[in-house]
Design a protein around this motif. Structure first.
Motif, PDB file in Angstrom:
ATOM      1  N   LEU A 199       0.845  -1.186   0.000  1.00  0.00           N
ATOM      2  CA  LEU A 199       0.000   0.000   0.000  1.00  0.00           C
ATOM      3  C   LEU A 199       0.879   1.235   0.000  1.00  0.00           C
ATOM      4  CD1 LEU A 199      -2.841   1.353   0.366  1.00  0.00           C
ATOM      5  CD2 LEU A 199      -2.343   1.331   2.828  1.00  0.00           C
ATOM      6  N   GLY A 200       0.771   2.063  -1.049  1.00  0.00           N
ATOM      7  CA  GLY A 200       1.458   3.344  -1.069  1.00  0.00           C
ATOM      8  C   GLY A 200       0.623   4.371  -0.327  1.00  0.00           C
ATOM      9  N   THR A 201       1.258   5.217   0.474  1.00  0.00           N
ATOM     10  CA  THR A 201       0.490   6.115   1.355  1.00  0.00           C
ATOM     11  C   THR A 201       0.745   7.590   1.107  1.00  0.00           C
ATOM     12  OG1 THR A 201       2.197   5.999   3.077  1.00  0.00           O
ATOM     13  CG2 THR A 201       0.405   4.371   3.182  1.00  0.00           C
ATOM     14  N   TYR A 202       1.456   7.933   0.015  1.00  0.00           N
ATOM     15  CA  TYR A 202       1.652   9.352  -0.273  1.00  0.00           C
ATOM     16  C   TYR A 202       0.307   9.994  -0.620  1.00  0.00           C
ATOM     17  CZ  TYR A 202       2.541  13.678  -2.737  1.00  0.00           C
ATOM     18  OH  TYR A 202       2.505  14.990  -3.127  1.00  0.00           O
ATOM     19  N   ALA A 203       0.103  11.199  -0.129  1.00  0.00           N
ATOM     20  CA  ALA A 203      -1.093  11.967  -0.493  1.00  0.00           C
ATOM     21  C   ALA A 203      -0.714  13.435  -0.590  1.00  0.00           C
ATOM     22  CB  ALA A 203      -2.197  11.777   0.538  1.00  0.00           C
ATOM     23  N   SER A 204      -1.355  14.154  -1.496  1.00  0.00           N
ATOM     24  CA  SER A 204      -1.078  15.578  -1.638  1.00  0.00           C
ATOM     25  C   SER A 204      -1.542  16.309  -0.378  1.00  0.00           C
ATOM     26  CB  SER A 204      -1.779  16.130  -2.882  1.00  0.00           C
ATOM     27  OG  SER A 204      -3.164  15.879  -2.828  1.00  0.00           O
ATOM     28  N   PRO A 205      -0.974  17.482  -0.115  1.00  0.00           N
ATOM     29  CA  PRO A 205      -1.264  18.200   1.136  1.00  0.00           C
ATOM     30  C   PRO A 205      -2.738  18.518   1.359  1.00  0.00           C
ATOM     31  CG  PRO A 205       0.663  19.129   0.045  1.00  0.00           C
ATOM     32  CD  PRO A 205       0.059  18.166  -0.925  1.00  0.00           C
ATOM     33  N   ASP A 206      -3.520  18.556   0.291  1.00  0.00           N
ATOM     34  CA  ASP A 206      -4.929  18.902   0.464  1.00  0.00           C
ATOM     35  C   ASP A 206      -5.795  17.725   0.905  1.00  0.00           C
ATOM     36  OD1 ASP A 206      -4.531  17.654  -1.956  1.00  0.00           O
ATOM     37  OD2 ASP A 206      -6.095  18.762  -3.004  1.00  0.00           O
TER      38      ASP A 206
END
Length: 324
Positions: free
Chosen positions: A22-29
């Motif tokens: 599971l990749g967990t990067y998310a944009s700041p918004d």
């Protein structure tokens, strides 16, 4: 060997990495709580490989999700394979352990299963309490990643990490690290962007010859974040050839794109916070692409990096000037 949700690849140091993570990067918004809840759902579904990083800014939440699933008996700590990343401002040997311990404190875990150098280049710490402060300008540094690696080896010896690896290294940089005098542990993996438009066949062949596992991020192409991606680049999942192969199997283009990378023997990081999509991503294990279709999809390669990190193109260790 048939691939299943439980398939793990044995790394060169004997530790075993689940073939899908599971990749967990998310944009700041995106609210961090969304990633926390998605991680809980993913673990309940059977995901055992969780990929995160200090620079993502959400290790507190991801760690809390993991611990909650341990606490309620869904998993044991040893069931989870957690990958963290050392950010580029911690590359000075005296800062490496500090960078690791920040992640351990945020996660509230005793150890990290895999800790990797996020990039092969270093940048100067900002001077703030958090050297990765995004509001500070990026300033080049000339720390040799080989000295960083020695400090990572010491973290492994201390039991703080089980395995150590790299990310976004090209062949020349890997060769330099592998030929370093006194090398104690070689990198178990190289995490790189990999998809049908960037199939990494040459880099994979080299890594395989050195018993280094390739781990793929952005397997579905780009998240289209204008801060990181040139929006004029083609949308991978709209490719007509990919769509025709998907129609043949009665699958989505996303499922075929993921299956293509998995069948190449590459570990896949699937990023989604949608429960429905998380479940769909696990559906890539109940069909197999033919050698002919693999060849067709290999033919789509454009050597296209959706995430070129162009801000660092002038750094002497920028990895993408080389062919691979």
């Amino acid at each position: 060997m048939a691939l299943t949700t439980d398939t793990r690849i044995t790394l060169s140091d004997g530790n075993r990495m689940p073939i899908i993570g599971l990749g967990t990067y998310a944009s700041p918004d995106v609210a961090r709580s969304i990633g926390e809840e998605a991680t809980k759902v993913a673990i309940e579904m059977g995901y055992r490989h969780i990929d995160c990083a200090h620079i993502y800014g959400n290790e507190v939440e991801i760690g809390r999700a993991i611990r909650s699933k341990i606490a309620d008996g869904t998993v044991k700590r040893e069931d989870i394979f957690y990958t963290g990343k050392l950010w580029c401002s911690f590359f000075s040997p005296e800062l490496v352990r500090q960078g690791l311990e920040i992640s351990l404190k945020d996660l509230q875990l005793d150890y990290i299963d895999l800790f990797i150098m996020h990039w092969p280049f270093s940048i100067k710490p900002t001077g703030s309490e958090d050297p990765s402060d995004p509001d500070k300008p990026i300033v080049y540094d000339n720390v040799d990643f080989c000295s960083t690696w020695e400090a990572l080896e010491a973290c492994k010896d201390a039991g703080l990490v089980k395995s150590i690896g790299v990310s976004n290294f090209n062949r020349r940089q890997l060769e330099r690290l592998l030929s370093k005098p006194g090398l104690k542990y070689k990198p178990v993996c190289n995490q790189v962007e990999c998809h049908v438009y960037l199939n990494q066949s040459k880099l994979q062949e080299y890594c395989k010859s050195k018993d280094i596992v390739l781990v793929a991020y952005s397997v579905l192409g780009s998240h289209r974040d204008k801060n990181w991606v040139d929006l004029s680049t083609p949308v991978l999942l709209e490719d007509s050839v990919l769509a025709s192969v998907a129609a043949k199997y009665k699958r989505t283009p996303a499922a075929v794109a993921m299956r293509f990378v998995l069948q190449k023997g590459i570990v896949v990081l699937a990023k989604s916070f949608s429960p429905a999509r998380l479940k769909q991503n696990f559906g890539v294990f109940d069909f197999v692409l033919t050698p002919e279709d693999i060849k067709t999809l290999n033919g789509l390669d454009k050597n296209l990096h959706y995430g070129p990190f162009k801000e660092m193109k002038e750094h002497p260790e920028y990895p993408f000037h080389d062919e691979y």
